[in-house]
Write a protein that holds these residues in place. Sequence first.
Motif, PDB file in Angstrom:
ATOM      1  N   TRP A  16       0.853  -1.195   0.000  1.00  0.00           N
ATOM      2  CA  TRP A  16       0.000   0.000   0.000  1.00  0.00           C
ATOM      3  C   TRP A  16       0.883   1.236   0.000  1.00  0.00           C
ATOM      4  O   TRP A  16       1.952   1.262   0.604  1.00  0.00           O
ATOM      5  CB  TRP A  16      -0.900   0.001   1.235  1.00  0.00           C
ATOM      6  CG  TRP A  16      -1.940  -1.061   1.182  1.00  0.00           C
ATOM      7  CD1 TRP A  16      -1.908  -2.283   1.789  1.00  0.00           C
ATOM      8  CD2 TRP A  16      -3.161  -1.016   0.451  1.00  0.00           C
ATOM      9  NE1 TRP A  16      -3.028  -2.999   1.488  1.00  0.00           N
ATOM     10  CE2 TRP A  16      -3.831  -2.242   0.672  1.00  0.00           C
ATOM     11  CE3 TRP A  16      -3.769  -0.063  -0.373  1.00  0.00           C
ATOM     12  CZ2 TRP A  16      -5.062  -2.535   0.105  1.00  0.00           C
ATOM     13  CZ3 TRP A  16      -4.997  -0.355  -0.929  1.00  0.00           C
ATOM     14  CH2 TRP A  16      -5.634  -1.573  -0.693  1.00  0.00           C
ATOM     15  N   PHE A  17       0.427   2.285  -0.674  1.00  0.00           N
ATOM     16  CA  PHE A  17       1.212   3.518  -0.756  1.00  0.00           C
ATOM     17  C   PHE A  17       0.299   4.701  -1.015  1.00  0.00           C
ATOM     18  O   PHE A  17      -0.859   4.539  -1.402  1.00  0.00           O
ATOM     19  CB  PHE A  17       2.268   3.409  -1.870  1.00  0.00           C
ATOM     20  CG  PHE A  17       1.670   3.225  -3.241  1.00  0.00           C
ATOM     21  CD1 PHE A  17       1.351   4.311  -4.044  1.00  0.00           C
ATOM     22  CD2 PHE A  17       1.409   1.947  -3.734  1.00  0.00           C
ATOM     23  CE1 PHE A  17       0.784   4.131  -5.301  1.00  0.00           C
ATOM     24  CE2 PHE A  17       0.850   1.754  -4.981  1.00  0.00           C
ATOM     25  CZ  PHE A  17       0.538   2.860  -5.774  1.00  0.00           C
ATOM     26  N   VAL A  18       0.838   5.897  -0.786  1.00  0.00           N
ATOM     27  CA  VAL A  18       0.171   7.123  -1.207  1.00  0.00           C
ATOM     28  C   VAL A  18       1.129   7.877  -2.108  1.00  0.00           C
ATOM     29  O   VAL A  18       2.347   7.838  -1.923  1.00  0.00           O
ATOM     30  CB  VAL A  18      -0.285   8.021  -0.020  1.00  0.00           C
ATOM     31  CG1 VAL A  18      -1.361   7.349   0.798  1.00  0.00           C
ATOM     32  CG2 VAL A  18       0.876   8.442   0.849  1.00  0.00           C
ATOM     33  N   LEU A  19       0.560   8.559  -3.093  1.00  0.00           N
ATOM     34  CA  LEU A  19       1.318   9.462  -3.951  1.00  0.00           C
ATOM     35  C   LEU A  19       0.935  10.874  -3.536  1.00  0.00           C
ATOM     36  O   LEU A  19      -0.252  11.172  -3.365  1.00  0.00           O
ATOM     37  CB  LEU A  19       0.983   9.220  -5.423  1.00  0.00           C
ATOM     38  CG  LEU A  19       1.254   7.811  -5.952  1.00  0.00           C
ATOM     39  CD1 LEU A  19       0.869   7.714  -7.425  1.00  0.00           C
ATOM     40  CD2 LEU A  19       2.701   7.417  -5.749  1.00  0.00           C
ATOM     41  N   HIS A  20       1.943  11.730  -3.351  1.00  0.00           N
ATOM     42  CA  HIS A  20       1.647  13.066  -2.828  1.00  0.00           C
ATOM     43  C   HIS A  20       2.470  14.147  -3.512  1.00  0.00           C
ATOM     44  O   HIS A  20       3.521  13.893  -4.093  1.00  0.00           O
ATOM     45  CB  HIS A  20       1.867  13.106  -1.307  1.00  0.00           C
ATOM     46  CG  HIS A  20       3.276  12.834  -0.894  1.00  0.00           C
ATOM     47  ND1 HIS A  20       4.191  13.826  -0.694  1.00  0.00           N
ATOM     48  CD2 HIS A  20       3.922  11.668  -0.636  1.00  0.00           C
ATOM     49  CE1 HIS A  20       5.344  13.298  -0.333  1.00  0.00           C
ATOM     50  NE2 HIS A  20       5.210  11.984  -0.290  1.00  0.00           N
ATOM     51  N   LYS A  21       1.937  15.371  -3.409  1.00  0.00           N
ATOM     52  CA  LYS A  21       2.601  16.559  -3.947  1.00  0.00           C
ATOM     53  C   LYS A  21       3.618  17.076  -2.937  1.00  0.00           C
ATOM     54  O   LYS A  21       3.593  16.673  -1.761  1.00  0.00           O
ATOM     55  CB  LYS A  21       1.560  17.645  -4.222  1.00  0.00           C
ATOM     56  CG  LYS A  21       0.564  17.301  -5.308  1.00  0.00           C
ATOM     57  CD  LYS A  21      -0.420  18.448  -5.492  1.00  0.00           C
ATOM     58  CE  LYS A  21      -1.447  18.131  -6.547  1.00  0.00           C
ATOM     59  NZ  LYS A  21      -2.427  19.226  -6.693  1.00  0.00           N
ATOM     60  N   PRO A  22       4.478  18.014  -3.352  1.00  0.00           N
ATOM     61  CA  PRO A  22       5.468  18.574  -2.413  1.00  0.00           C
ATOM     62  C   PRO A  22       4.844  19.231  -1.174  1.00  0.00           C
ATOM     63  O   PRO A  22       5.456  19.245  -0.112  1.00  0.00           O
ATOM     64  CB  PRO A  22       6.217  19.609  -3.253  1.00  0.00           C
ATOM     65  CG  PRO A  22       6.086  19.101  -4.658  1.00  0.00           C
ATOM     66  CD  PRO A  22       4.713  18.477  -4.721  1.00  0.00           C
ATOM     67  N   SER A  72       5.724  12.174  -5.425  1.00  0.00           N
ATOM     68  CA  SER A  72       6.491  11.447  -4.404  1.00  0.00           C
ATOM     69  C   SER A  72       5.648  10.291  -3.885  1.00  0.00           C
ATOM     70  O   SER A  72       4.424  10.340  -3.900  1.00  0.00           O
ATOM     71  CB  SER A  72       6.847  12.383  -3.255  1.00  0.00           C
ATOM     72  OG  SER A  72       7.670  13.433  -3.716  1.00  0.00           O
ATOM     73  N   ILE A  73       6.321   9.271  -3.407  1.00  0.00           N
ATOM     74  CA  ILE A  73       5.628   8.081  -2.913  1.00  0.00           C
ATOM     75  C   ILE A  73       5.969   7.863  -1.445  1.00  0.00           C
ATOM     76  O   ILE A  73       7.093   8.118  -1.007  1.00  0.00           O
ATOM     77  CB  ILE A  73       5.994   6.833  -3.754  1.00  0.00           C
ATOM     78  CG1 ILE A  73       5.134   5.636  -3.363  1.00  0.00           C
ATOM     79  CG2 ILE A  73       7.475   6.532  -3.669  1.00  0.00           C
ATOM     80  CD1 ILE A  73       5.245   4.463  -4.331  1.00  0.00           C
ATOM     81  N   LEU A  74       4.969   7.400  -0.693  1.00  0.00           N
ATOM     82  CA  LEU A  74       5.173   7.033   0.700  1.00  0.00           C
ATOM     83  C   LEU A  74       4.468   5.711   0.944  1.00  0.00           C
ATOM     84  O   LEU A  74       3.247   5.629   0.812  1.00  0.00           O
ATOM     85  CB  LEU A  74       4.592   8.098   1.643  1.00  0.00           C
ATOM     86  CG  LEU A  74       4.660   7.760   3.130  1.00  0.00           C
ATOM     87  CD1 LEU A  74       6.110   7.784   3.625  1.00  0.00           C
ATOM     88  CD2 LEU A  74       3.807   8.707   3.930  1.00  0.00           C
ATOM     89  N   PRO A  75       5.225   4.645   1.247  1.00  0.00           N
ATOM     90  CA  PRO A  75       4.581   3.372   1.586  1.00  0.00           C
ATOM     91  C   PRO A  75       3.806   3.531   2.901  1.00  0.00           C
ATOM     92  O   PRO A  75       4.243   4.247   3.803  1.00  0.00           O
ATOM     93  CB  PRO A  75       5.754   2.410   1.776  1.00  0.00           C
ATOM     94  CG  PRO A  75       6.920   3.073   1.115  1.00  0.00           C
ATOM     95  CD  PRO A  75       6.680   4.546   1.233  1.00  0.00           C
ATOM     96  N   VAL A  76       2.639   2.892   2.994  1.00  0.00           N
ATOM     97  CA  VAL A  76       1.846   2.911   4.221  1.00  0.00           C
ATOM     98  C   VAL A  76       1.557   1.472   4.637  1.00  0.00           C
ATOM     99  O   VAL A  76       1.632   0.558   3.818  1.00  0.00           O
ATOM    100  CB  VAL A  76       0.539   3.727   4.064  1.00  0.00           C
ATOM    101  CG1 VAL A  76       0.853   5.202   3.842  1.00  0.00           C
ATOM    102  CG2 VAL A  76      -0.320   3.212   2.928  1.00  0.00           C
ATOM    103  N   GLU A  77       1.227   1.263   5.903  1.00  0.00           N
ATOM    104  CA  GLU A  77       1.060  -0.085   6.439  1.00  0.00           C
ATOM    105  C   GLU A  77      -0.135  -0.823   5.860  1.00  0.00           C
ATOM    106  O   GLU A  77      -0.091  -2.027   5.673  1.00  0.00           O
ATOM    107  CB  GLU A  77       0.948  -0.022   7.958  1.00  0.00           C
ATOM    108  CG  GLU A  77       2.254   0.353   8.616  1.00  0.00           C
ATOM    109  CD  GLU A  77       2.150   0.336  10.136  1.00  0.00           C
ATOM    110  OE1 GLU A  77       1.245  -0.330  10.675  1.00  0.00           O
ATOM    111  OE2 GLU A  77       2.978   1.001  10.760  1.00  0.00           O
ATOM    112  N   SER A  78      -1.229  -0.084   5.629  1.00  0.00           N
ATOM    113  CA  SER A  78      -2.441  -0.746   5.146  1.00  0.00           C
ATOM    114  C   SER A  78      -3.308   0.266   4.408  1.00  0.00           C
ATOM    115  O   SER A  78      -2.970   1.445   4.326  1.00  0.00           O
ATOM    116  CB  SER A  78      -3.217  -1.360   6.315  1.00  0.00           C
ATOM    117  OG  SER A  78      -3.592  -0.344   7.220  1.00  0.00           O
TER     118      SER A  78
END
Length: 139
Positions: A11-17, A43-49
């Motif tokens: 699982w991940f989120v894609l986000h702006k600066p 940018s990408i940030l992995p998330v736990e679930s």
Amino acid sequence: MVYHEGKEVIWFVLHKPDGSIVQHGNAISEEEANEQADLLDLSILPVESQLGDVRDWYVSAGALTRKQEIDAEEEYTIAADGVAEVSFQVPEGTPIIFQKAWHLSDGEFAFTTDTPGDYEVKIETGATTLSKRVIIHAV
């Protein structure tokens, strides 16, 4: 856990600066997740679930962070004397709809009037804040 073809998904989120989340999803590999981020230039940030409502979150310093509520009452009543005032903090740059017009907050919302009536203030969801509706009764 969610699996695809016997493998646990990432699982991940894609986000702006500014930290605002554009997309929340999953992938079968870290490589696939990074390809999605690269394709959208985010940018990408992995998330736990899997997250519930992504509108409640943003990314700050590389961490998933819950958005803040605006510290304001839902209703105020003031004298319509041109002196009494309602004011509260709204983070700078947050969109505000007032009198059917869009404004960007300069850090504070302040209102006074000498015309009796009900006035609606809509604070739109910002990168770090949740939306809020405030009604001001001027009597």
